[in-house]
Design a protein around this motif. Structure first.
Motif, PDB file in Angstrom:
ATOM      1  N   ASN A   1     -27.872  41.782  70.530  1.00  0.00           N
ATOM      2  CA  ASN A   1     -27.667  42.868  71.502  1.00  0.00           C
ATOM      3  C   ASN A   1     -28.104  42.517  72.921  1.00  0.00           C
TER       4      ASN A   1
ATOM      5  N   LEU B   1     -21.020  43.053  72.416  1.00  0.00           N
ATOM      6  CA  LEU B   1     -22.153  43.836  72.929  1.00  0.00           C
ATOM      7  C   LEU B   1     -21.814  45.315  73.031  1.00  0.00           C
TER       8      LEU B   1
ATOM      9  N   ALA C   1     -27.445  47.640  74.340  1.00  0.00           N
ATOM     10  CA  ALA C   1     -27.214  46.229  74.636  1.00  0.00           C
ATOM     11  C   ALA C   1     -27.506  45.937  76.099  1.00  0.00           C
TER      12      ALA C   1
ATOM     13  N   VAL D   1     -23.726  48.999  77.308  1.00  0.00           N
ATOM     14  CA  VAL D   1     -24.239  47.737  77.839  1.00  0.00           C
ATOM     15  C   VAL D   1     -24.861  47.946  79.221  1.00  0.00           C
TER      16      VAL D   1
END
Length: 254
Positions: free
Chosen positions: A80, A126, A132, A175
């Protein structure tokens, strides 16, 4: 970025800042995969640091990046965090092409195309993780130029703007994009830098970065105090003085 419980891939972390952060993150309860070009060095690191995984990767080679990404994700499907650490720095003379062209090509390939290739290889994965992080690595020289290293300065400025732009584009995903902005640190990045009195001791830099990650988990830029002289010269209004001081005092960027 949370300080523990992650699975982290750090290409370009067989020495210097990358390795120091890899070991510090592993000590905080993260699974860490170190990436590098030299198989013998990776084998030694794995033997010296049980629990540290290693993967061979050359970020200047698209096929190597693709193969390494496949290997990492097969072994660590919970990955991650990607920290794009690989980078090179060289002094150049731009008065004539033989003084810079080959060097500049290599720097852009490693420092700009390398992170782009890494992000391309992992960004879809991700986005499947609930929490992440992509960490890019720029430099204080992204904001204040060192006369001797034009291509390095430009490559790190590109990474800064890439980070800013990706943060906007990926805002609708899980992310986060975090930019690490080191000052000169006592590593072998440039000849003489490892012993330079103007460079920050590696252990001090690592400790401060880890403290910032822990105390500021939502930070978008990780800045130790020593880099703020370079980072904020223009905002403070003393940019010309910062340039003069940097280029008068230190050939390695601090």
């Amino acid at each position: 970025m949370d300080i523990s419980g992650n699975t982290i891939f750090i290409p370009g972390s067989t020495s210097g800042i990358g390795l120091a952060l890899a070991l510090a993150l592993r000590e905080r309860g993260n699974t860490v995969i170190v990436g590098g070009r030299r198989a013998d060095l990776l084998e030694r690191l794995a033997a010296e640091h049980p629990g540290l995984d290693t993967v061979r990767i050359d970020t200047a080679d698209p096929a190597s990046v693709e193969a390494a990404a496949k290997e990492v994700l097969e072994r660590h499907p919970g990955l991650n965090v990607l920290i794009a650490m690989a980078g090179i720095m060289r002094a150049e003379d731009w008065h004539r092409p033989e003084g810079f062209l080959e060097s500049a090509t290599g720097i852009v390939t490693t420092n700009v195309l390398g992170p782009i290739r890494l992000i391309a290889a992992f960004v879809e994965h991700l986005q499947t993780r609930p929490d992440a992080t992509i960490m890019t690595v720029s430099s204080g020289l992204a904001f204040t130029p060192l006369k001797a290293t034009p291509s390095y300065n430009a490559s790190k400025a590109a990474i800064h703007m890439l980070s800013e732009s990706l943060r906007l584009q990926l805002a609708d995903t899980s992310v986060r994009v975090v930019e690490l902005e080191p000052p000169a640190v006592r590593t072998t990045l440039m000849p003489g830098q490892e012993t330079s009195e103007f460079a920050m001791p590696l252990e001090d830099f690592t400790a401060e970065v880890m403290a910032l990650l822990e105390s500021q988990p939502d930070a978008t830029e990780i800045q130790v105090e020593r880099v703020k002289f370079l980072r904020y010269g223009e905002a403070r209004g003393d940019y010309d003085q910062v340039i003069a001081t940097l280029n008068r005092l230190d050939p390695h960027g601090d």
